[in-house]
Design a protein around this motif. Structure first.
Motif, PDB file in Angstrom:
ATOM      1  N   LEU A 105       0.856  -1.193   0.000  1.00 59.37           N
ATOM      2  CA  LEU A 105       0.000   0.000   0.000  1.00 59.37           C
ATOM      3  C   LEU A 105       0.885   1.233   0.000  1.00 59.37           C
ATOM      4  O   LEU A 105       1.742   1.387   0.878  1.00 59.37           O
ATOM      5  CB  LEU A 105      -0.912   0.022   1.227  1.00 59.37           C
ATOM      6  N   LEU A 106       0.675   2.094  -0.968  1.00 61.63           N
ATOM      7  CA  LEU A 106       1.366   3.379  -0.993  1.00 61.63           C
ATOM      8  C   LEU A 106       0.429   4.423  -0.391  1.00 61.63           C
ATOM      9  O   LEU A 106      -0.600   4.761  -0.980  1.00 61.63           O
ATOM     10  CB  LEU A 106       1.741   3.745  -2.432  1.00 61.63           C
ATOM     11  N   ALA A 107       0.763   4.870   0.796  1.00 58.90           N
ATOM     12  CA  ALA A 107      -0.038   5.883   1.499  1.00 58.90           C
ATOM     13  C   ALA A 107       0.917   7.008   1.866  1.00 58.90           C
ATOM     14  O   ALA A 107       1.098   7.357   3.035  1.00 58.90           O
ATOM     15  CB  ALA A 107      -0.710   5.275   2.726  1.00 58.90           C
ATOM     16  N   THR A 108       1.566   7.524   0.837  1.00 60.91           N
ATOM     17  CA  THR A 108       2.726   8.394   1.035  1.00 60.91           C
ATOM     18  C   THR A 108       2.363   9.862   1.193  1.00 60.91           C
ATOM     19  O   THR A 108       3.258  10.695   1.405  1.00 60.91           O
ATOM     20  CB  THR A 108       3.697   8.235  -0.148  1.00 60.91           C
ATOM     21  N   GLY A 109       1.060  10.211   1.067  1.00 60.12           N
ATOM     22  CA  GLY A 109       0.677  11.595   1.334  1.00 60.12           C
ATOM     23  C   GLY A 109       1.347  12.578   0.409  1.00 60.12           C
ATOM     24  O   GLY A 109       1.442  12.351  -0.804  1.00 60.12           O
ATOM     25  N   GLY A 110       1.824  13.667   0.981  1.00 64.49           N
ATOM     26  CA  GLY A 110       2.460  14.684   0.141  1.00 64.49           C
ATOM     27  C   GLY A 110       3.310  15.623   0.963  1.00 64.49           C
ATOM     28  O   GLY A 110       3.488  15.435   2.166  1.00 64.49           O
ATOM     29  N   ARG A 111       3.837  16.604   0.285  1.00 66.41           N
ATOM     30  CA  ARG A 111       4.677  17.607   0.947  1.00 66.41           C
ATOM     31  C   ARG A 111       4.108  18.988   0.659  1.00 66.41           C
ATOM     32  O   ARG A 111       3.446  19.207  -0.352  1.00 66.41           O
ATOM     33  CB  ARG A 111       6.107  17.519   0.444  1.00 66.41           C
ATOM     34  N   ALA A 112       4.384  19.914   1.585  1.00 64.53           N
ATOM     35  CA  ALA A 112       3.927  21.289   1.374  1.00 64.53           C
ATOM     36  C   ALA A 112       4.626  21.867   0.157  1.00 64.53           C
ATOM     37  O   ALA A 112       5.836  21.729   0.006  1.00 64.53           O
ATOM     38  CB  ALA A 112       4.224  22.129   2.613  1.00 64.53           C
ATOM     39  N   ARG A 113       3.843  22.475  -0.712  1.00 67.66           N
ATOM     40  CA  ARG A 113       4.413  23.110  -1.895  1.00 67.66           C
ATOM     41  C   ARG A 113       5.183  24.346  -1.448  1.00 67.66           C
ATOM     42  O   ARG A 113       4.710  25.102  -0.601  1.00 67.66           O
ATOM     43  CB  ARG A 113       3.248  23.518  -2.801  1.00 67.66           C
ATOM     44  N   GLY A 276      -5.429   7.475   0.465  1.00 71.35           N
ATOM     45  CA  GLY A 276      -5.211   8.756   1.140  1.00 71.35           C
ATOM     46  C   GLY A 276      -4.924   9.887   0.166  1.00 71.35           C
ATOM     47  O   GLY A 276      -5.297   9.837  -1.006  1.00 71.35           O
ATOM     48  N   ASP A 277      -4.243  10.915   0.672  1.00 66.98           N
ATOM     49  CA  ASP A 277      -3.988  12.130  -0.115  1.00 66.98           C
ATOM     50  C   ASP A 277      -3.313  11.844  -1.451  1.00 66.98           C
ATOM     51  O   ASP A 277      -3.464  12.602  -2.404  1.00 66.98           O
ATOM     52  CB  ASP A 277      -3.055  13.075   0.661  1.00 66.98           C
ATOM     53  N   VAL A 278      -2.526  10.779  -1.514  1.00 65.61           N
ATOM     54  CA  VAL A 278      -1.729  10.527  -2.712  1.00 65.61           C
ATOM     55  C   VAL A 278      -2.550   9.867  -3.816  1.00 65.61           C
ATOM     56  O   VAL A 278      -2.120   9.829  -4.973  1.00 65.61           O
ATOM     57  CB  VAL A 278      -0.499   9.657  -2.351  1.00 65.61           C
ATOM     58  N   ALA A 279      -3.721   9.347  -3.488  1.00 60.53           N
ATOM     59  CA  ALA A 279      -4.485   8.529  -4.443  1.00 60.53           C
ATOM     60  C   ALA A 279      -5.390   9.385  -5.318  1.00 60.53           C
ATOM     61  O   ALA A 279      -6.205  10.159  -4.813  1.00 60.53           O
ATOM     62  CB  ALA A 279      -5.316   7.492  -3.692  1.00 60.53           C
ATOM     63  N   ASN A 280      -5.257   9.241  -6.599  1.00 59.87           N
ATOM     64  CA  ASN A 280      -6.178   9.855  -7.549  1.00 59.87           C
ATOM     65  C   ASN A 280      -7.252   8.817  -7.840  1.00 59.87           C
ATOM     66  O   ASN A 280      -7.001   7.820  -8.514  1.00 59.87           O
ATOM     67  CB  ASN A 280      -5.414  10.266  -8.811  1.00 59.87           C
ATOM     68  N   GLN A 281      -8.434   9.042  -7.318  1.00 56.97           N
ATOM     69  CA  GLN A 281      -9.434   7.981  -7.254  1.00 56.97           C
ATOM     70  C   GLN A 281     -10.714   8.376  -7.999  1.00 56.97           C
ATOM     71  O   GLN A 281     -10.977   9.558  -8.199  1.00 56.97           O
ATOM     72  CB  GLN A 281      -9.753   7.678  -5.789  1.00 56.97           C
ATOM     73  N   PRO A 282     -11.510   7.377  -8.380  1.00 53.39           N
ATOM     74  CA  PRO A 282     -12.795   7.694  -9.005  1.00 53.39           C
ATOM     75  C   PRO A 282     -13.681   8.437  -8.010  1.00 53.39           C
ATOM     76  O   PRO A 282     -13.684   8.126  -6.819  1.00 53.39           O
ATOM     77  CB  PRO A 282     -13.397   6.314  -9.314  1.00 53.39           C
ATOM     78  N   ASN A 283     -14.398   9.432  -8.518  1.00 55.24           N
ATOM     79  CA  ASN A 283     -15.387  10.122  -7.704  1.00 55.24           C
ATOM     80  C   ASN A 283     -16.689   9.334  -7.826  1.00 55.24           C
ATOM     81  O   ASN A 283     -17.363   9.384  -8.850  1.00 55.24           O
ATOM     82  CB  ASN A 283     -15.554  11.555  -8.225  1.00 55.24           C
ATOM     83  N   GLY A 284     -16.988   8.567  -6.786  1.00 57.31           N
ATOM     84  CA  GLY A 284     -18.106   7.632  -6.840  1.00 57.31           C
ATOM     85  C   GLY A 284     -19.465   8.295  -6.796  1.00 57.31           C
ATOM     86  O   GLY A 284     -20.483   7.633  -6.965  1.00 57.31           O
TER      87      GLY A 284
END
Lengths: 397, 54
Positions: A105-113, A276-284
């Motif tokens: 599972l990649l649940a790596t979130g993100g970093r502040a731009r 999580g934040d990193v996932a580009n997911q279908p909008n159900g």
């Protein structure tokens, strides 16, 4: 043979997935890898209670240290994942042997731009960012905040609460532009000003540079603000590099970026999931795809994907929902209120006790509220059901 | 009857109303809710709630 699960990312999505795996009876190994050296913690209080100094790090842990032991979850904190081989099903850490997995599972979130690098520039994403900024705010230093999204607005409120002179700059014409329709953005203009925050909207920052121990924030129109501390809060970039290098499909920035997953959290690589934040997911609910950067979304997505990893087969469908605390007002936002919609308001916006329903052709698409969390809860269900407001509202409401 | 608010997200537990979704009947006192109960909205711990006057 023992089944092996590796979770990269020990934020709320990763921890929730680990918990869901165990709740579902999964009895293989779980390695939970966190880049931060911290016992996993809840991120929402970081820009509020933590930066204000009202809570300690140990008061915001997701679970106690013993829980991971009891659940048989191998927690590896302060560990960097430096490589992923999806053919060999191996994750390489900066130290030690590679971890082999059946499920990853990649649940790596993100970093502040952070487009600007001046010495006075601060960003706020995690606990490691806190000590210096907290000390500066506690010393009542003047602060310029670039970006009036959720994090920037919350830091502004936190800093004002500590007695700092606060200037808040926003590119859009109103604060919280990704979240609120204009009528309600204006409420936050009024709130910031009433609380003494010097808010300027329509400001396009062109440079941030150090200058005699101070830092200058310059706008394209020539206006300049100067302070010893400048907080840049202009969003986050998802941590996709590990997946990208491994050849996993990534969404373009125009599509929201992130690791592309299906409605079960599966990526393009066999046995590899993302949540999580990193996932580009279908909008159900509305169709299309999206990436959600809120606490509850990450928590519930992690839980749902964890269940799938444990053998379940339920699609993840959820109405986005988030809250924010600014100057003591608890804002809740559900669904998709930011577009141009019809709005029906119950209560008083001026008194900051209301719920606003945002409608498309009478169908509830979003809700924004201060002080009425239960009504927002109902609204979340209506948004998911594509309900018409006139059909679900009680006549007495 | 008292009301308790989640300090993280703002969810309010009202003793008079209980919480039907999790079979907590109306009138259930805060102290009678299990310690491992979590906020139905955001998952915060019971310890993250404070009593509120509303």
């Amino acid at each position: 043979m023992t089944h092996r699960t590796v979770i990269v990312g020990a934020g709320i999505a990763g921890v929730s997935a680990a918990a869901a795996l165990r709740s579902a009876g999964y009895d293989g190994t779980i390695d939970l890898i966190g880049q931060e050296p911290e016992l996993p913690y809840r991120r929402p209080p970081v820009s509020k209670e933590i930066v204000r100094g009202d809570k300690s790090a140990d008061e915001i842990r997701i679970k106690k240290a013993e829980w991971y032991e009891q659940q048989g979850i191998g927690l590896r904190l302060g560990a960097s994942v430096v490589g992923l081989d999806v053919d060999a099903r191996a994750v390489r850490l900066s130290e030690g042997d590679p971890l082999l997995y059946d499920h990853l599972l990649l649940a790596t979130g993100g970093r502040a731009r952070s487009p600007w690098q001046a010495a006075g520039v601060r960003t706020l994403r995690g606990l490691a960012d806190v000590p210096r900024l907290k000390d500066e705010l506690a010393a009542k230093k003047a602060v310029v905040i670039v970006g009036a999204g959720l994090i920037g607005s919350e830091i502004a409120a936190s800093a004002r609460g500590l007695g700092c002179d606060v200037t808040l700059l926003e590119t859009a014409s109103l604060p919280l532009p990704r979240l609120l329709p204009p009528e309600l953005g204006q409420m936050y203009v009024d709130l910031h000003r009433a609380e003494g925050t010097d808010l300027h909207t329509g400001v396009m920052v062109s440079s941030i540079e150090d200058h005699d121990g101070q830092t200058d924030v310059r706008a394209v129109d020539g206006r300049t603000w100067t302070a010893p501390v400048v907080v840049v809060a202009v969003g986050m970039d998802p941590h996709v590099e590990l997946a990208e290098v491994a050849g996993i499909v990534i969404a373009s920035p125009a599509d929201g970026g992130g690791i592309v997953v299906d409605d079960r959290g599966r990526t393009s690589a066999p046995g590899v999931f993302a949540a999580g934040d990193v996932a580009n997911q279908p909008n159900g609910v509305l169709g299309g795809r999206h990436r959600v950067e809120h606490w509850q979304g990450a928590q519930n997505h992690g839980t749902a994907v964890g269940k799938v990893m444990a053998g379940g087969d339920d699609a993840f469908v959820e109405v986005p929902w988030c809250w924010s605390d600014q100057y003591g007002a608890n804002l809740q936002v559900a669904g998709w209120p930011e577009g141009s919609h019809d709005m029906v308001v119950h209560g008083s916006i001026a008194d900051r006790d209301f719920i606003a329903y945002l409608l498309d052709d009478g169908v509830v698409r979003g809700a924004v509220s201060i002080g009425r969390p239960r009504d927002v809860r109902s609204a979340r269900a209506w948004i998911g059901d594509h309900a018409r407001l006139d059909e679900v509202l009680e006549p007495s409401a | 009857m008292k009301r308790w608010e989640c300090q993280q997200c703002g969810f309010v537990y009202d003793e008079a109303e209980g919480w039907e979704e999790e079979n907590i009947p109306p009138g259930t006192k805060w102290e009678d809710i299990p310690d491992d109960w979590t906020c139905p909205d955001c998952g915060a711990a019971k310890a993250d709630f404070v009593m509120v006057e509303l």
